[in-house]
Design an enzyme around this catalytic site. Structure first.
Site, PDB file in Angstrom:
ATOM      1  N   ASP A   1     -11.566   2.441   3.680  1.00 16.64           N
ATOM      2  CA  ASP A   1     -11.900   1.013   3.591  1.00 16.64           C
ATOM      3  C   ASP A   1     -13.415   0.814   3.473  1.00 16.64           C
ATOM      4  O   ASP A   1     -13.873  -0.279   3.145  1.00 16.64           O
ATOM      5  CB  ASP A   1     -11.406   0.288   4.856  1.00 16.64           C
TER       6      ASP A   1
ATOM      7  N   LYS B   1       0.845  -1.197   0.000  1.00 17.06           N
ATOM      8  CA  LYS B   1       0.000   0.000   0.000  1.00 17.06           C
ATOM      9  C   LYS B   1       0.876   1.242   0.000  1.00 17.06           C
ATOM     10  O   LYS B   1       0.627   2.189  -0.747  1.00 17.06           O
ATOM     11  CB  LYS B   1      -0.930  -0.005   1.224  1.00 17.06           C
TER      12      LYS B   1
ATOM     13  N   GLN C   1      -5.201  -1.468   9.479  1.00 13.06           N
ATOM     14  CA  GLN C   1      -5.038  -2.812   8.903  1.00 13.06           C
ATOM     15  C   GLN C   1      -5.666  -3.861   9.829  1.00 13.06           C
ATOM     16  O   GLN C   1      -5.365  -3.919  11.013  1.00 13.06           O
ATOM     17  CB  GLN C   1      -3.538  -3.088   8.700  1.00 13.06           C
TER      18      GLN C   1
END
Ligand code: NDP
Length: 291
Positions: free
Chosen positions: A120, A53, A97
């Site tokens: 997200d 990422k 995460q």
């Protein structure tokens, strides 16, 4: 019949190139999108994702802010960091995460992220907005699947779609996106009766099960479009949830594993960061990056 292979790697590269152009245009206005990634602990798979990422964020010209915290970090410390990132105007997107270490409350942490920075798309407000057809941040993996389906099929209206899997991160948002595009959607799961018969009626199959080669070739309707979200590590390497060798003889088009949905996920994270930046600055949503 041999299926057309949907090249997710090439699609993702094209998407990143477009994002790079949009980021450069924003730079002309003095805006640089910023993505903050928070990693708690040392889960090896998570470390690989976070590295990828970071690299791709920088490659498209965005700022990448990495926050690595030890596995024993307490909830308050993590929530304090999120509050600080929420308040930071240089940060347009925040990603924590997952999975988090077991002592941390995942839902509480995700819902502490400012909804407009929740790239997200897991915040309860974004889940509700997607379900009610409002402007939302949309989870990256299903967004990538939707983009590939639209590219492949044009309109999804009236198609029979079966999503196998009902997780919050893939199956449910995928079903919402397909419904929003006027497909007729069936969501299958471990209690579904006669799954092969359900899949045989589908023009679109999205498999998000987490079982290697689970969907059999003779379940697939000839000519159907098959999107394989599964990532399963086996002795034979990385395989999807669909028996690719058999399904590709029947389907009209199919995504491979690796090289299908996987590369699209991070590209869509960057797309969401761009969208969040545009919204934060009162600019219109970049075209084609939102549902
Ligand atoms: P979950 O484990 O959260 O969900 C799996 C779903 O599959 C559940 O809804 C479960 O049903 C269903 N299922 C399990 N067994 C069966 C069965 N025998 N028949 C029908 N349905 C079944 O997984 P995720 O959604 O998080 O991920 C799914 C896969 O996608 C994994 O391989 C994961 O690695 C991959 N993935 C890939 C990403 C990418 O970037 N390409 C991103 C995210 C995930 P029930 O609810 O009844 O238990």
């Amino acid at each position: 019949m041999t299926a057309q292979i949907i090249d997710g790697k090439a699609f993702a590269a094209g998407l990143r190139a477009r994002i790079t152009t949009e980021v450069a245009a924003m730079a002309d206005r003095g805006i640089t999108p910023g993505l903050a990634v928070v990693l708690v602990g040392e889960d090896p798979a998570s470390q690989v994702y976070v590295r990828s990422k970071h690299r791709q964020t920088v490659e498209v010209g965005m700022n990448s802010f990495e926050h690595r915290l030890p596995a024993e970090t307490d909830q308050k410390t993590l929530l304090d960091l999120i509050a600080q990132l929420n308040a930071d105007p240089a940060v347009n997107g925040i990603l924590v995460q997952l999975p988090l270490p077991a002592h941390l409350d995942e839902a509480l942490v995700i819902n502490a992220i400012a909804a407009e920075k929740d790239v997200d798309g897991f915040h309860i407000l974004n889940v509700g907005r997607l379900a009610t057809g409002q402007k939302a941040m949309v989870p990256c993996t299903p967004l990538g699947c939707l983009m590939m389906l639209r590219e492949q099929l044009g309109s999804l209206s009236g198609k029979n779609a079966v999503v196998i899997g009902r997780s919050n991160i893939v199956g449910k948002p995928m079903a919402q996106l397909l419904l929003r595009d006027s497909a007729t959607v069936t969501v299958a799961h471990s209690r579904t009766a006669d799954l092969p018969a359900v899949v045989r009626g589908a023009d679109i199959v999205v498999a998000a099960v987490g079982r290697p080669n689970f969907v059999q070739g003779d379940w697939i309707k000839p000519g159907a479009t098959v999107i394989d979200v599964g990532i399963n590590r086996t002795d034979d390497g990385l395989v999807g949830d669909v028996d690719f060798a058999a399904a590709s003889q029947v389907a009209g088009a199919i995504t491979p594993v690796p090289g299908g949905v996987g590369p699209m996920t991070i590209a869509c994270l960057l797309a969401n960061t761009l969208t969040a930046t545009a919204r934060a600055n009162g600019l219109p949503d970049p075209e084609g990056l939102t549902p």
